[in-house]
Design an enzyme around this catalytic site. Structure first.
Site, PDB file in Angstrom:
ATOM      1  N   SER A   1       0.810  -1.207   0.000  1.00 31.33           N
ATOM      2  CA  SER A   1       0.000   0.000   0.000  1.00 31.33           C
ATOM      3  C   SER A   1       0.852   1.268   0.000  1.00 31.33           C
ATOM      4  CB  SER A   1      -0.955  -0.038   1.206  1.00 31.33           C
ATOM      5  OG  SER A   1      -1.887   1.003   1.147  1.00 31.33           O
TER       6      SER A   1
ATOM      7  N   ASP B   1      -2.458   6.476  -3.262  1.00 27.11           N
ATOM      8  CA  ASP B   1      -1.286   5.803  -2.706  1.00 27.11           C
ATOM      9  C   ASP B   1      -0.899   4.656  -3.637  1.00 27.11           C
ATOM     10  OD1 ASP B   1      -3.442   4.144  -2.137  1.00 27.11           O
ATOM     11  OD2 ASP B   1      -2.629   3.466  -0.227  1.00 27.11           O
TER      12      ASP B   1
ATOM     13  N   ASP C   1      -5.927   2.352  -2.967  1.00 26.18           N
ATOM     14  CA  ASP C   1      -7.119   2.110  -2.144  1.00 26.18           C
ATOM     15  C   ASP C   1      -7.483   3.336  -1.314  1.00 26.18           C
ATOM     16  OD1 ASP C   1      -5.174   2.022  -0.161  1.00 26.18           O
ATOM     17  OD2 ASP C   1      -5.914   0.166   0.751  1.00 26.18           O
TER      18      ASP C   1
END
Length: 462
Positions: free
Chosen positions: A104, A253, A257
């Protein structure tokens, strides 16, 4: 979840190439996932796998696929796609599970593995604990030997057909996003893709809905994900919005998400702003936020009849509360926002589209909304405290007294929060209120009390 060996609040994460982010661990996780799925799957388990743009992604994804197919599961490889695309396509393709290889917003050196159930949701605690226990037994050699899988029983692995697009699986997911998008009618938009998983899909979507588009940081090289760009470092897009005269900036990012936006004046539109605007536009009566969400947002929504439920930090806890209460909208300051009536997990592209739709529906500019939503000064201080003591610091008399004095001084206009870090030997001291100078002074006083307790603990241990 503190007793877990591998899984945290968002799957397994670590430095790529170091345990547990090794090919060997990924292989074992694939084996364990297939064995778990065979208990409930109707026939041969089916799993989809996607990843972000990190150089270590193919290593881990291929090891996962090998583990899954070695135990009779069929694998569909999606390649580089946003995490929410894996969630969506797990449901769309009728798979029994989806797996994402991504860390992430973390730095390039890290990577992670997250598993979705057949509904595109994160695994519940019970299933995750069961999966972790099976991986641990495989790793330690205490699992009874598995029956061999041979010949036709070995799983298949395939790449999802492109159907004329330049990104596997993108057509169905893009169609889903476009079904929830406004028409921007020539709005001047700059998009920062963080050199991550959204670098192909996000520009395609914004171009299709009528944006006059400029794209930043959409040339991933395996190492530049989240580096000086994206939602973790929005300085570049802020400068570009202002210097280029854009109507709005959108930044994601590494796995797309989460999203932050930037208004014409260069102000960051946080997850708190997004939730406030969307909840009013959608007519929500309640939303879910974390303890870190700004008090100004909560007060603003209170005047409009919207209740804010607070939970501990982590989108997992936001999701659990939304499901428990039957609510639809919730999220975090970071821009990780959940619209459970639209998708089962956070989706940065969807979040940006929903915000822009809400703004256009309201007939007011984003700048007018931003002027109206107050942001209280918030001071966050990270205080080093030994790991074994950080969960008990708030009980120390000196700290409890400092917190009580701070709360008395701030009154109902502010708040104090002590939160042990889930991953580091730190206690996070957060103080919020209407006066910046007072907030800073109070935060330093509480932090000093925490620091003194932490130092005393170290001396006693020595």
């Amino acid at each position: 979840m503190s007793d877990r060996r591998y899984f945290g609040t968002d799957g397994v994460r670590g430095v790529a190439g170091q345990h547990p982010m090794t090919a060997h661990f990924a292989l074992q996780l694939g084996v364990a996932t297939a064995e778990l799925l065979k208990r409930t799957a109707a026939g041969r388990p089916r799993v989809v796998i996607g990843m972000d743009t990190r150089r270590s992604g193919p290593m881990l994804a291929q090891a996962l696929g090998a583990g899954l197919t070695s135990r009779g599961a069929d694998v569909t490889e999606l390649g580089v796609v946003p995490t929410p695309a894996v969630s969506y396509l797990t449901c769309k393709l009728g798979a029994d599970a989806g797996v994402v290889v991504s860390a992430s917003h973390n730095p390039f050196d890290d990577n992670g593995i997250k598993v979705f159930n057949a509904n595109g949701e994160k695994l519940d605690d019970g299933l995750e604990a069961e999966l972790e226990a099976l991986v641990a037994r495989l790793s330690e050699g205490t699992q009874p030997e598995l029956e061999p899988v041979m010949g036709a029983a070995v799983g298949r692995s395939k790449r999802l057909p492109r159907h004329g697009s330049d990104l596997p699986g993108s057509d169905a997911y893009t169609t889903h996003l476009l079904a929830n998008a406004p028409y921007l009618d020539g709005m001047k938009v700059v998009v920062d893709c963080a050199n991550g998983a959204g670098h192909l899909i996000a520009p395609r979507v914004f171009a299709k809905i009528g944006a006059r588009l400029e794209v930043m940081n959409a040339e991933p090289d395996g190492e530049n994900i989240n580096v000086g760009c994206g939602s973790t470092d929005p300085r570049g897009i802020v400068d570009r919005v202002v210097s280029g005269g854009f109507d709005v900036g959108v930044t994601f990012d590494g796995d797309a998400d989460r999203a932050l936006l930037v208004d014409r004046r260069g102000r960051i539109v946080t997850g708190d702003h997004i939730m406030a605007i969307c909840s009013v536009a959608r007519g929500e009566s309640e939303i879910v936020a974390t303890h870190m969400s700004n008090l100004g947002m909560e007060r603003y929504l209170q005047t409009r009849g919207v209740t804010v439920r607070r939970v501990q930090v982590g989108d997992r806890y936001v999701y659990e509360e939304l499901k428990r209460t039957g609510l639809s909208l919730g999220g975090e300051q970071s821009g990780h926002v959940l619209f459970l009536d639209k998708a089962p997990t956070g989706d940065g592209i969807l979040t940006a589209l929903q915000l822009l739709a809400a703004v256009r529906q309201s007939g007011r500019s984003l700048e007018e909304w931003m002027d109206e939503i107050p942001v209280f000064p918030q001071e966050l201080i990270n205080v080093p405290v030994p790991t074994e003591r950080k969960g008990h610091v708030a009980e120390a008399p000196a700290v409890a007294a400092a917190v009580k004095a701070a709360e008395t001084r701030l009154g109902e206009a502010g708040r104090v929060l002590l939160r042990p870090s889930g991953t580091e030997p730190l206690v996070r001291v957060m103080v919020e209120g209407p006066d910046h100078a007072e907030v800073t002074e109070v935060a330093n006083q509480v932090a000093e009390a925490v620091r003194s307790v932490g130092a005393a603990t170290v001396e006693a241990g020595a």
